[in-house]
Enzyme design. Structure first.
Site, PDB file in Angstrom:
ATOM      1  CG  PHE A 182      -1.804   1.270   1.221  1.00 46.65           C
ATOM      2  CD1 PHE A 182      -3.003   1.260   0.530  1.00 46.65           C
ATOM      3  CD2 PHE A 182      -1.428   2.423   1.884  1.00 46.65           C
ATOM      4  CE1 PHE A 182      -3.813   2.396   0.503  1.00 46.65           C
ATOM      5  CE2 PHE A 182      -2.227   3.555   1.861  1.00 46.65           C
ATOM      6  CZ  PHE A 182      -3.426   3.538   1.163  1.00 46.65           C
ATOM      7  CG  ASP A 241       5.698   3.753   1.725  1.00 44.49           C
ATOM      8  OD1 ASP A 241       5.718   4.387   2.799  1.00 44.49           O
ATOM      9  OD2 ASP A 241       4.668   3.619   1.041  1.00 44.49           O
ATOM     10  CE  LYS A 256       0.155   6.447   7.176  1.00 41.98           C
ATOM     11  NZ  LYS A 256      -1.142   7.052   6.859  1.00 41.98           N
TER      12      LYS A 256
END
Length: 313
Positions: A59, A143, A172
């Site tokens: 993802f 990532d 985040k």
């Protein structure tokens, strides 16, 4: 303020990010998906037209490039056709190595796949990716949008492996609650982007960059990172002792449990909130993801485990 201009907070943050990781240059943006879009563009700038390798279960975001790098049918199908040039490879070292060749621009992967249930990418797979990228001149991008900023017990998850990527993405927790993302390169990719190749109107503004600089400083504290590792071990051990838990996996305070005997994870997550005031989420039919605050105390961990125990299906 557009990032056509610099501000002192943005420069200070960029320098700290580079120093904390790969030592190259930094592109600031507004989110994780934007950071991954920048990484995709960087790879294609370095090797024009090259394919991008991603792993099953990945993802990487919901914008078109990042979504095209996210091989999940439920997320991709409503928005087809997607961006071409992405190749999905099983999480197998031999298959990954065979897929990387002179036409590969980049391998984009998560050290731990978070969205699909906290699946740790094996060291064997990471080494295979590193070796194949070195052999072919492809770019290896990690990532670290979910795994970074101390979540796994080190500032960056790659520090718990013997593999160093060519670039990484962060977001985040980086903003300490404010919207920010970053692409960090190693020295060999520092000058790939040319003036006008990429930009953002609001990225790296002084307020969010200042907040991110403080967040990075706090999350770099060795005492905090040691505490995350200890807290993660305590939480994992407590969860493993519950009768309805079949498996616990993850690193630090990035954990998941698999439920035994076909238990309904969605139903259990709902009950956890309504009956025990626990905030967790179901990432699959039988998987619950847990990512508590990095400052969670032993008492709070023990209380949470007791509350989970009261939810026995």
């Amino acid at each position: 303020m557009t990032n056509l201009y610099y501000t002192a907070p943005a420069l200070e943050l960029s320098a700290a990010l580079a120093q904390s990781s790969l030592g190259g240059k930094v592109f600031l943006c507004n989110s994780g998906a934007e950071a991954n879009e920048a990484a995709i563009k960087l790879a294609r700038r370095a090797r024009p037209g090259g394919k991008l390798i991603v792993l099953e279960g990945a993802f990487h975001g919901r914008t078109y490039g990042a979504l095209s790098a996210t091989p999940q049918e439920s997320k991709q199908a409503p928005f087809a056709p997607l961006v071409p040039g992405f190749v999905v490879v099983p999480k197998d070292a031999a298959a990954l190595s065979a897929a990387i060749d002179a036409d590969t621009a980049a391998v984009l992967l998560e050290p731990i796949q978070g969205e699909t249930g906290i699946h740790v990418t094996s060291d064997e797979l990471l080494r295979a990716a590193r070796d194949a990228c070195d052999r072919t001149g492809a770019v290896l991008v990690f990532d670290e949008i979910q795994t970074g900023m101390g979540r796994t017990g080190t500032l960056w998850a790659y520090e718990q492996t013997d593999v160093v990527p060519d670039a990484l993405t962060s977001a985040k927790a980086l903003g300490g609650g404010l919207p920010i993302g970053a692409l960090v390169t190693g020295p060999q990719l520092a000058d790939v982007f040319q003036p006008g190749d990429h930009g953002s109107t609001f990225a790296g503004g002084p307020v969010v960059a200042s907040a991110a600089r403080v967040a990075l400083e706090i999350c770099s504290d060795p005492k905090l990172l040691a505490r995350v590792r200890a807290a993660g071990e305590r939480l994992a051990a407590g969860l493993a002792g519950l009768g309805y838990v079949a498996a616990v996996r993850g690193r630090g305070l990035m954990l998941a449990i698999d439920l035994a005997d076909g238990a309904d994870a969605t139903g259990l997550a709902r009950r956890a909130l309504l009956e025990q005031r626990l905030v967790v989420n179901a990432t699959g039919p039988a998987t619950i993801r847990l990512e508590p605050p990095l400052i969670v105390s032993d008492e709070e961990i023990d209380d949470a485990v007791a509350r989970f125990g009261a939810l026995s299906p």
